[in-house]
Design an enzyme around this catalytic site. Structure first.
Site, PDB file in Angstrom:
ATOM      1  N   GLY A   1      -2.811  11.901  13.989  1.00  0.00           N
ATOM      2  CA  GLY A   1      -2.958  11.584  15.407  1.00  0.00           C
ATOM      3  C   GLY A   1      -2.498  12.674  16.351  1.00  0.00           C
TER       4      GLY A   1
ATOM      5  CD  GLU B   1       4.210  10.549  15.930  1.00  0.00           C
ATOM      6  OE1 GLU B   1       3.118  11.069  15.689  1.00  0.00           O
ATOM      7  OE2 GLU B   1       4.826   9.816  15.134  1.00  0.00           O
ATOM      8  CG  ASP B   2      -0.105   9.920  17.532  1.00  0.00           C
ATOM      9  OD1 ASP B   2       1.081   9.654  17.227  1.00  0.00           O
ATOM     10  OD2 ASP B   2      -1.080   9.448  16.912  1.00  0.00           O
TER      11      ASP B   2
ATOM     12  CG  ASP C   1       3.622   0.515  18.613  1.00  0.00           C
ATOM     13  OD1 ASP C   1       4.274  -0.141  19.451  1.00  0.00           O
ATOM     14  OD2 ASP C   1       2.713   0.007  17.958  1.00  0.00           O
TER      15      ASP C   1
ATOM     16  CE  LYS D   1       0.929   1.356  21.881  1.00  0.00           C
ATOM     17  NZ  LYS D   1       0.295   0.477  20.895  1.00  0.00           N
TER      18      LYS D   1
ATOM     19  CG  PHE E   1      -4.458  -0.499  19.720  1.00  0.00           C
ATOM     20  CD1 PHE E   1      -3.426  -0.455  18.798  1.00  0.00           C
ATOM     21  CD2 PHE E   1      -5.611   0.236  19.471  1.00  0.00           C
ATOM     22  CE1 PHE E   1      -3.534   0.311  17.634  1.00  0.00           C
ATOM     23  CE2 PHE E   1      -5.728   1.001  18.315  1.00  0.00           C
ATOM     24  CZ  PHE E   1      -4.695   1.034  17.395  1.00  0.00           C
TER      25      PHE E   1
ATOM     26  CG  ASP F   1      -6.768   5.810  13.852  1.00  0.00           C
ATOM     27  OD1 ASP F   1      -5.557   5.937  14.156  1.00  0.00           O
ATOM     28  OD2 ASP F   1      -7.152   5.172  12.863  1.00  0.00           O
TER      29      ASP F   1
ATOM     30  NE  ARG G   1      -7.591   9.939  13.078  1.00  0.00           N
ATOM     31  CZ  ARG G   1      -6.394   9.366  13.001  1.00  0.00           C
ATOM     32  NH1 ARG G   1      -5.547   9.477  13.991  1.00  0.00           N
ATOM     33  NH2 ARG G   1      -6.034   8.683  11.932  1.00  0.00           N
TER      34      ARG G   1
HETATM   35  P1  IMP Z   1       5.303   3.257  15.055  1.00  0.00           P
HETATM   36  O1  IMP Z   1       5.856   3.592  13.697  1.00  0.00           O
HETATM   37  O2  IMP Z   1       5.191   1.774  15.270  1.00  0.00           O
HETATM   38  O3  IMP Z   1       6.008   3.939  16.189  1.00  0.00           O
HETATM   39  O4  IMP Z   1       3.809   3.706  15.057  1.00  0.00           O
HETATM   40  C1  IMP Z   1       3.456   5.016  15.115  1.00  0.00           C
HETATM   41  C2  IMP Z   1       2.049   5.250  14.649  1.00  0.00           C
HETATM   42  O5  IMP Z   1       1.207   4.086  14.766  1.00  0.00           O
HETATM   43  C3  IMP Z   1       1.449   6.299  15.545  1.00  0.00           C
HETATM   44  O6  IMP Z   1       1.751   7.593  15.082  1.00  0.00           O
HETATM   45  C4  IMP Z   1      -0.011   5.937  15.510  1.00  0.00           C
HETATM   46  O7  IMP Z   1      -0.623   6.558  14.401  1.00  0.00           O
HETATM   47  C5  IMP Z   1      -0.033   4.422  15.322  1.00  0.00           C
HETATM   48  N1  IMP Z   1      -0.185   3.726  16.623  1.00  0.00           N
HETATM   49  C6  IMP Z   1       0.731   3.017  17.293  1.00  0.00           C
HETATM   50  N2  IMP Z   1       0.231   2.520  18.441  1.00  0.00           N
HETATM   51  C7  IMP Z   1      -1.062   2.936  18.489  1.00  0.00           C
HETATM   52  C8  IMP Z   1      -2.114   2.762  19.457  1.00  0.00           C
HETATM   53  O8  IMP Z   1      -1.989   2.125  20.517  1.00  0.00           O
HETATM   54  N3  IMP Z   1      -3.286   3.354  19.138  1.00  0.00           N
HETATM   55  C9  IMP Z   1      -3.507   4.072  17.999  1.00  0.00           C
HETATM   56  N4  IMP Z   1      -2.544   4.261  17.090  1.00  0.00           N
HETATM   57  C10 IMP Z   1      -1.326   3.697  17.330  1.00  0.00           C
END
Ligand code: IMP
Length: 181
Positions: free
Chosen positions: A50, A104-105, A108, A136, A157, A164, A170
């Site tokens: 991402g 990092e993209d 969340d 987020k 989302f 993606d 993407r």
């Molecule tokens: P986390 O571990 O919950 O912080 O999630 C991180 C990963 O989940 C990111 O690096 C993304 O690949 C994916 N992700 C979380 N939220 C989104 C979203 O809104 N759209 C797309 N990918 C997401």
């Protein structure tokens, strides 16, 4: 991009951050980061997949010498091992004693980042900071300060600019709200 939506394969998505907005914000972050890392020769770490577009634009917006490396983690959400994260691509560089910046993209829940941070810290870098294009609501659970953030967003989302849905979207040039048609 017209009327605040994008037409992608005949699906219309609401624009959250346009290509132009992202480009302007990434340039600001690049200058801020360059200012903080003058004469430190930092290693910028792209979190695949991402982070690719944010990483490629941000690294070009930093007018100082830097090095690049790549990491990839996979999380098993929705399976029996929900919440487990596995490293599928480790760094190639020796980062001990080096200034490292994770790119990092999106953060969340912060689980992926938390895993990556503890992995990198185990290699004894001199410093470790994080740049995330999007952060987020609730991402604070990562328990590590995220120094460079493009924008804070709600729990929606989002897709595009590397992000993606089910492997798709993407390559949208901006960030859009995902909605089922
Ligand atoms: P986390 O571990 O919950 O912080 O999630 C991180 C990963 O989940 C990111 O690096 C993304 O690949 C994916 N992700 C979380 N939220 C989104 C979203 O809104 N759209 C797309 N990918 C997401």
């Amino acid at each position: 991009m017209k009327n605040n939506t994008s037409n992608f394969h005949n699906i219309r998505f609401k624009t959250l951050f346009s290509e132009e907005m992202i480009s302007a914000r990434v340039k600001e972050l690049g200058l801020q980061i360059a200012n903080d890392y003058v004469e430190r020769n930092p290693i910028f770490v792209c979190i695949l997949r991402g982070g690719i577009y944010f990483f490629s634009d941000l690294t070009k917006a930093v007018p100082i010498p830097i090095e690049l490396d790549f990491m990839q983690a996979k999380s098993y959400v929705g399976t029996e091992s929900s919440g487990n994260i596995e490293l599928i691509k480790d760094l190639d560089s020796d980062i001990s004693g080096r200034d490292v910046l994770i790119v990092e993209d999106i953060v969340d829940t912060g689980r992926t980042l938390k895993f990556l941070i503890s992995h990198i810290l185990s290699k004894k870098p001199k410093s470790l900071e994080v740049a995330a294009l999007l952060f987020k609501e609730g991402g604070e659970a990562v328990g590590y300060p995220i120094k460079y953030i493009g924008w804070k967003i709600g729990k929606e989302f989002v897709i595009g600019y590397g992000l993606d849905y089910d492997g798709k979207f993407r390559n949208l040039p901006g960030v859009f709200l995902y909605s089922e048609e």
